[in-house]
Design a protein around this motif. Sequence first.
Motif, mmCIF file in Angstrom:
data_model
loop_
_atom_site.group_PDB
_atom_site.id
_atom_site.type_symbol
_atom_site.label_atom_id
_atom_site.label_comp_id
_atom_site.label_asym_id
_atom_site.label_seq_id
_atom_site.Cartn_x
_atom_site.Cartn_y
_atom_site.Cartn_z
ATOM 1 N N ASN A 35 0.833 -1.187 0.000
ATOM 2 C CA ASN A 35 0.000 0.000 0.000
ATOM 3 C C ASN A 35 0.871 1.241 0.000
ATOM 4 N N GLU A 36 0.265 2.381 -0.280
ATOM 5 C CA GLU A 36 1.031 3.617 -0.398
ATOM 6 C C GLU A 36 1.749 3.986 0.888
ATOM 7 N N ARG A 37 1.223 3.606 1.998
ATOM 8 C CA ARG A 37 1.813 3.987 3.284
ATOM 9 C C ARG A 37 2.950 3.052 3.703
ATOM 10 N N GLY A 38 3.194 2.011 2.915
ATOM 11 C CA GLY A 38 4.298 1.111 3.204
ATOM 12 C C GLY A 38 4.145 0.315 4.486
ATOM 13 N N GLN A 39 2.919 -0.029 4.856
ATOM 14 C CA GLN A 39 2.696 -0.748 6.109
ATOM 15 C C GLN A 39 2.255 -2.188 5.883
ATOM 16 N N GLY A 40 2.585 -2.755 4.755
ATOM 17 C CA GLY A 40 2.213 -4.147 4.535
ATOM 18 C C GLY A 40 0.798 -4.290 4.027
ATOM 19 N N TRP A 41 0.080 -5.243 4.604
ATOM 20 C CA TRP A 41 -1.279 -5.587 4.181
ATOM 21 C C TRP A 41 -2.138 -4.351 3.992
ATOM 22 N N TRP A 42 -2.956 -4.357 2.970
ATOM 23 C CA TRP A 42 -3.817 -3.225 2.628
ATOM 24 C C TRP A 42 -4.894 -3.097 3.702
ATOM 25 N N PHE A 43 -4.678 -2.219 4.657
ATOM 26 C CA PHE A 43 -5.545 -2.122 5.818
ATOM 27 C C PHE A 43 -6.950 -1.645 5.484
ATOM 28 N N ALA A 44 -7.144 -1.007 4.340
ATOM 29 C CA ALA A 44 -8.481 -0.517 4.002
ATOM 30 C C ALA A 44 -9.491 -1.654 3.911
ATOM 31 N N THR A 45 -9.045 -2.858 3.620
ATOM 32 C CA THR A 45 -9.973 -3.984 3.556
ATOM 33 C C THR A 45 -9.494 -5.164 4.375
ATOM 34 N N GLY A 46 -8.531 -4.961 5.200
ATOM 35 C CA GLY A 46 -8.008 -6.071 5.986
ATOM 36 C C GLY A 46 -8.146 -5.809 7.468
ATOM 37 N N ASP A 47 -7.490 -6.612 8.226
ATOM 38 C CA ASP A 47 -7.526 -6.488 9.673
ATOM 39 C C ASP A 47 -6.111 -6.214 10.177
ATOM 40 N N PRO A 48 -5.772 -4.952 10.415
ATOM 41 C CA PRO A 48 -4.396 -4.642 10.829
ATOM 42 C C PRO A 48 -4.010 -5.308 12.141
ATOM 43 N N GLU A 49 -4.998 -5.658 12.942
ATOM 44 C CA GLU A 49 -4.700 -6.331 14.195
ATOM 45 C C GLU A 49 -4.023 -7.684 13.954
ATOM 46 N N PHE A 50 -4.310 -8.311 12.813
ATOM 47 C CA PHE A 50 -3.648 -9.575 12.500
ATOM 48 C C PHE A 50 -2.137 -9.384 12.463
ATOM 49 N N TRP A 51 -1.683 -8.257 11.905
ATOM 50 C CA TRP A 51 -0.243 -7.997 11.871
ATOM 51 C C TRP A 51 0.301 -7.873 13.283
ATOM 52 N N ARG A 52 -0.410 -7.147 14.124
ATOM 53 C CA ARG A 52 0.052 -6.925 15.497
ATOM 54 C C ARG A 52 0.135 -8.232 16.274
ATOM 55 N N PHE A 53 -0.857 -9.089 16.093
ATOM 56 C CA PHE A 53 -0.918 -10.330 16.854
ATOM 57 C C PHE A 53 -0.459 -11.554 16.056
ATOM 58 N N SER A 54 0.152 -11.333 14.899
ATOM 59 C CA SER A 54 0.540 -12.459 14.043
ATOM 60 C C SER A 54 1.473 -13.460 14.731
ATOM 61 N N PRO A 55 2.378 -13.046 15.624
ATOM 62 C CA PRO A 55 3.201 -14.072 16.282
ATOM 63 C C PRO A 55 2.371 -15.067 17.097
ATOM 64 N N THR A 56 1.213 -14.645 17.563
ATOM 65 C CA THR A 56 0.342 -15.517 18.346
ATOM 66 C C THR A 56 -0.634 -16.274 17.457
ATOM 67 N N LEU A 57 -1.155 -15.614 16.415
ATOM 68 C CA LEU A 57 -2.215 -16.203 15.588
ATOM 69 C C LEU A 57 -1.689 -17.121 14.487
ATOM 70 N N LEU A 58 -0.516 -16.813 13.943
ATOM 71 C CA LEU A 58 0.031 -17.611 12.846
ATOM 72 C C LEU A 58 0.823 -18.796 13.371
ATOM 73 N N VAL A 59 0.538 -19.954 12.800
ATOM 74 C CA VAL A 59 1.261 -21.171 13.142
ATOM 75 C C VAL A 59 1.787 -21.728 11.826
ATOM 76 N N ASN A 60 3.092 -21.736 11.656
ATOM 77 C CA ASN A 60 3.682 -22.191 10.409
ATOM 78 C C ASN A 60 3.229 -23.611 10.094
ATOM 79 N N GLY A 61 2.560 -23.783 8.960
ATOM 80 C CA GLY A 61 2.040 -25.087 8.568
ATOM 81 C C GLY A 61 0.805 -25.511 9.342
ATOM 82 N N GLY A 62 0.271 -24.608 10.168
ATOM 83 C CA GLY A 62 -0.892 -24.925 10.985
ATOM 84 C C GLY A 62 -2.197 -24.820 10.214
ATOM 85 N N LYS A 63 -3.282 -25.050 10.938
ATOM 86 C CA LYS A 63 -4.616 -25.000 10.346
ATOM 87 C C LYS A 63 -5.418 -23.868 10.984
ATOM 88 N N ALA A 64 -6.204 -23.186 10.137
ATOM 89 C CA ALA A 64 -7.060 -22.103 10.631
ATOM 90 C C ALA A 64 -8.478 -22.305 10.121
#
Length: 172
Positions: A35-64
């Motif tokens: 995105n233009e602001r250089g903050q990764g995921w396009w927050f206008a349609t996403g959930d920026p909180e996922f970025w903040r909590f990604s170390p807890t929510l993301l499990v490499n090779g895990g299931k969601a």
Amino acid sequence: MKEQLEPVFVKSQQKLDYWNSQITPAELITRRMNNERGQGWWFATGDPEFWRFSPTLLVNGGKALDVGMGFGRSTLFFALNGMKITAYETSKPAIEAVKSLKETFDLPIDIKEEDFSTADLGENLYDTAFLAQTLVHSPSEEAAFEMIDRAIKALKPGGRLWLRASGIYDGS
């Protein structure tokens, strides 16, 4: 300016309907990843909180589990970050849009065309479950809490539940 991320699994340039516009899957993923602001995921349609909590929510090779996929803003985030997704949705346009992205980018998304309020979500299957703006579709408070209970049962021990809901003070 940061270097732009590029999608790497493009198979098709066929345009698809997405939020009342025609866009190729590669264009959509590129917009989502940058995105233009250089903050990764396009927050206008996403959930920026996922970025903040990604170390807890993301499990490499895990299931969601995505209870109420919609047009896939949460599903895509988790799939692009290495998780296998099971996503429930009944909207045909939403399902078609996400199916196109899944096929174009070989994303690990299993789309269940079922009503999540009655679907069997299973037990002890997922590392992360999310209900992003899903509860607003519940016919009652009791039904919303029932859905939360079912999502919790679908989690493995120690799994994480992500809830995002509109409230009476939310403009939406």
